[in-house]
Design an enzyme around this catalytic site. Structure first.
Site, PDB file in Angstrom:
ATOM      1  N   MET A 201      24.275   9.858   2.716  1.00 20.99           N
ATOM      2  CA  MET A 201      24.060  11.178   3.310  1.00 20.99           C
ATOM      3  C   MET A 201      24.340  11.147   4.813  1.00 20.99           C
ATOM      4  SD  MET A 201      23.479  14.278   2.666  1.00 20.99           S
ATOM      5  CE  MET A 201      22.476  14.789   1.273  1.00 20.99           C
TER       6      MET A 201
ATOM      7  N   LYS B  30     -17.645  -1.075   5.931  1.00 22.56           N
ATOM      8  CA  LYS B  30     -18.083  -2.075   4.955  1.00 22.56           C
ATOM      9  C   LYS B  30     -19.588  -2.024   4.689  1.00 22.56           C
ATOM     10  CE  LYS B  30     -17.742  -6.747   3.591  1.00 22.56           C
ATOM     11  NZ  LYS B  30     -16.690  -7.559   2.988  1.00 22.56           N
TER      12      LYS B  30
ATOM     13  N   PHE C 181     -11.547  -7.259  13.995  1.00 19.30           N
ATOM     14  CA  PHE C 181     -10.418  -7.707  13.183  1.00 19.30           C
ATOM     15  C   PHE C 181     -10.099  -6.670  12.099  1.00 19.30           C
ATOM     16  CE2 PHE C 181      -8.864 -10.053   9.389  1.00 19.30           C
ATOM     17  CZ  PHE C 181      -7.611 -10.358   9.892  1.00 19.30           C
ATOM     18  N   GLN C 182      -8.854  -6.274  12.049  1.00 17.18           N
ATOM     19  CA  GLN C 182      -8.362  -5.256  11.101  1.00 17.18           C
ATOM     20  C   GLN C 182      -9.113  -3.923  11.227  1.00 17.18           C
ATOM     21  OE1 GLN C 182      -8.037  -7.116   7.149  1.00 17.18           O
ATOM     22  NE2 GLN C 182      -5.939  -7.726   7.678  1.00 17.18           N
TER      23      GLN C 182
ATOM     24  N   GLU D 165       0.815  -1.219   0.000  1.00 17.57           N
ATOM     25  CA  GLU D 165       0.000   0.000   0.000  1.00 17.57           C
ATOM     26  C   GLU D 165       0.846   1.265   0.000  1.00 17.57           C
ATOM     27  OE1 GLU D 165      -0.591  -2.571   2.039  1.00 17.57           O
ATOM     28  OE2 GLU D 165      -2.714  -3.136   1.912  1.00 17.57           O
TER      29      GLU D 165
END
Lengths: 168, 557
Positions: free
Chosen positions: B467, B163, B113-114, B51
């Site tokens: 760097m 959802k 969940f999630q 993602e």
């Protein structure tokens, strides 16, 4: 540090206070007083916030507030042109030896005893922050059990309203 | 017509002019993905490897096209994986709409969940975000998100959709046109007149622009002003590609690793006209010593930027282009031969100090790449030494063709951004990266291969985090704490080949030339593992918190 007060008219939705205070936290603006309430319109809530800092800090705070889509308008409240009030509830131990002194102090400050038991009393007081501070100082000679104060509520004097003092 | 929430999401995206979305499916967006399947002829979805890569791709798409970039992710880890990409877009003012699924309303608040509070998490890194608990609000919320993302100072907006809202049915009324961006009025006439008077009184004017000039599409007005008042031009990292790098008055990038002549000219100017730039610490160094002799005219669409770090003499809130259009007629043609002579001397000093060594030096590598770039080639970078070398040495002709994470400095930005830019422009795209940055999101090679993206990955491989190592060399007694990558023994050529990309190694300029020729003829991704020395420095360097008087031009100074 110099204190200043701004009133913020925001959308009356859940989470908006979080958005405003999140910005204060992220940019390290200190909040010395915060009051949130409903308003004359269902669509808006009013946040009255007191913070501290110089002119640059104040301008930055106002500019950052304007970037929040939920902020509708902002009024900077000048102390001289504003009616500022706080509500104090203070609970002190009710002792026969001092109850007379407590009551006369309360009377002198136009306080009102709103709860009275043999062990304790609650005094209610309305006034500007300084008056409330002074009264609390006075009560320190006695046994303070608990203090709760609301923070500032403020309205500009005259017919000016928050919706008319902004550039929106 | 009655549609499901997920259909409404996709239909509204199409209605807003979106052609490509980037994302990754999951349990709480499976309905949206079903709608994407249904409307696949009207809206292309690009599946990334992660993602984070999807947000960077949406970001790159937005930077290269000027359109709103769109990313979709599922709830929980899908949503939290967006955070770095959203923050990157926020710090660089890139218009983006991120759509996340969440658990059903009935489960919200139960640590399902999630389930994650993504609106809470992204509060300080979005312009605004929405939790759409009611399908009645869905279409208008998406429209509002697009309006906000592109209005004023652009930025990312997140929409979290539970959802059950995706599943529910609701009447959908299409809007014939995408929502327009809000207009921002230029500053008051009197303030523009005062600023013009200030500019007209300048003996040593300096024009300085950032990414806001590109957003505002104000190149023509900028150049017209430069010609009228006879001023040199410099930019911030975010301004690069705003005007052609070979424009005669252009001195390049200012700041910590900026071009010497540019930084010194800004330091010695008596009037700085700053446009769409925000004077961050990489630009000012010690704020108390920054351009102390200059009056500053600061034009920015975000009023909060005026005086945030540097107090302007004249702060003009408003769109850069519109403000310049009002300002230009008030400016008197001027010529400043002494100032121009001073600038010329600074440029000579800069030229004399340039790295003239032969072989695989950063300047020679980027210089050779320049020979392969077309007018329209987008060049993305990651973050670190290679990014600064790219900023210093690239020749760019076209606006919106330099994509780099300026504000957040996100290592791993480049792969996604390059894929997004290639999708937006249809052009062969270049990614300049380092072995450190590339390691962060190299999984997006899979996306580039799957979509046959013509992508030239120039990996400047020095086996160190260059760097940080440079700082350790200069300021930490050469304590190379955790910056040595050579023990990893990653074979980047084999790695790219394992992903299905082409690749070759370049240890000499001849090999690099051959590799670039092959890469620019390849119709898919091509990685060049380009060896450079671990002790190359990015110079000049303004030490952190220093002033232009402390600038390090050569090591050993």
């Amino acid at each position: 540090m110099k204190k200043f007060t701004v009133a913020i008219l925001v959308n009356n939705q859940f989470g908006v206070l979080n958005r405003v205070t999140s910005m204060f936290r992220r940019r390290q603006f200190n909040i010395t007083s915060l009051t949130v309430s409903e308003t004359e319109s269902d669509a808006f809530s009013r946040i009255t916030v007191q913070s501290e800092g110089d002119e640059v800090k104040k301008e930055q705070l106002i500019n950052q507030l304007y970037k929040l889509p939920d902020v509708f308008s902002i009024a900077e409240l000048d102390a001289l042109d504003t009616v500022n009030r706080e509500l104090l509830l203070i609970k002190v131990r009710n002792d026969p030896e001092v109850r007379g002194d407590i009551r006369s102090a309360s009377d002198a400050y136009e306080g009102k005893v709103v709860d009275y038991t043999k062990d304790s009393m609650i005094i209610q007081m309305v006034g500007d922050s300084r008056k409330i501070d002074n009264f609390i100082d006075l009560m320190r000679d006695f046994d303070i059990l608990e203090i709760c104060r609301t923070g500032l509520v403020s309205l500009q004097r005259g017919s000016t309203t928050i919706r008319r003092v902004t550039n929106l | 017509m009655k549609l499901s929430g997920s259909d409404i999401i996709v239909r509204t995206l199409i209605e807003q002019g979106v052609q490509v979305v980037f994302g990754y499916p999951g349990g709480q967006v499976i309905n949206i993905y079903d709608s994407l399947y249904k409307y696949r002829d009207e809206l292309k979805h690009v599946l990334t490897a992660h993602e984070q890569g999807a947000t960077h791709a949406a970001d790159g798409y937005a930077r290269a096209s000027g359109q709103v970039g769109v990313v979709i992710a599922t709830s929980g880890p899908g949503a939290t994986n967006l955070v770095t990409g959203i923050a990157t877009a926020y710090l660089d003012s890139v218009p983006m709409v991120a759509i996340t699924g969440n658990v059903p309303n009935s489960t919200i608040g139960t640590d399902g969940f999630q389930e994650i509070d993504i609106t809470g998490i992204t509060l300080p890194i979005t312009k605004h975000n929405y939790f759409v608990g009611d399908i009645a609000d869905l279409a208008d919320t998406i429209r509002d998100a697009f309006r906000l993302a592109k209005s004023g100072r652009p930025g990312p907006v997140l929409i979290d959709v539970p959802k059950d809202v995706q599943v529910a049915q609701w009447e959908f009324t299409p809007q014939p046109e995408p929502v327009p961006a809000d207009l921002t009025a230029p500053a008051k006439e009197i303030r523009i007149q005062q600023a013009a008077a200030c500019i007209n009184s300048a003996q040593r004017p300096f024009l300085y622009f950032g990414g806001g000039l590109i957003t505002s599409d104000a190149q023509d007005e900028l150049l017209q002003m430069a010609e009228t008042i006879d001023a040199p031009i410099g930019c911030s990292l975010m301004g690069i590609s705003g005007i052609p790098t070979d424009y005669p008055r252009f001195l390049g990038m200012q700041g910590m690793h900026g071009h010497y002549a540019c930084s010194m000219a800004m330091h010695h100017a008596d009037v700085i006209i700053a446009m769409g730039a925000r004077f961050n610490d990489r630009v000012t160094g010690d704020r108390g010593k920054f351009a102390t002799g200059a009056r500053i005219v600061h034009i920015d669409i975000d009023g909060a930027e005026l005086g945030k770090t540097v107090a302007p003499t004249h702060g003009l809130r408003g769109d850069v282009k519109k403000t310049l259009q009002k300002l230009l007629p008030l400016l008197k043609p001027a010529s400043h031969p002494e100032w121009q002579a001073q600038i010329a001397r600074l440029q000579e000093e800069e030229a004399a100090g340039l790295d003239s060594r032969e072989g695989m030096t950063p300047r020679n590598v980027i210089g050779m790449l320049n020979g392969f770039l077309k007018e329209n080639t987008p060049v993305a970078t990651d973050v670190g030494q290679h990014q600064m070398w790219a900023a210093q040495y690239l020749n760019l002709k076209t606006c919106r063709r330099f994509l780099s994470s300026g504000g957040l400095g996100t290592m791993g930005f480049g792969m996604g951004a390059a894929i997004g830019a290639a999708m937006a422009t249809g052009e062969r795209t270049v990614l300049i990266t380092g072995d450190g940055s590339f390691g962060m999101n190299l999984n997006e090679l899979a996306t580039a291969v799957a979509n046959r993206i013509p992508l030239v990955i120039l990996l400047l491989n020095n086996g160190v985090l260059g760097m940080v190592r440079q700082w350790q060399t200069l300021f930490f007694d050469k304590h190379y704490s955790n910056t040595n990558l050579s023990d990893r023994q990653t074979d980047f050529v084999k790695l790219a080949q394992a992903f299905g990309a082409q690749a070759s190694r370049a240890l000499t300029p001849e090999e690099l030339k051959g590799a670039l020729e092959a890469a620019f003829a390849c119709d898919g991704p091509y990685l060049i593992d380009c060896a450079i020395d671990k002790d190359e420095f990015v110079l000049p360097m303004l030490p952190p918190g220093g002033s232009m008087d402390d600038i390090i031009v050569r090591i050993g100074d």
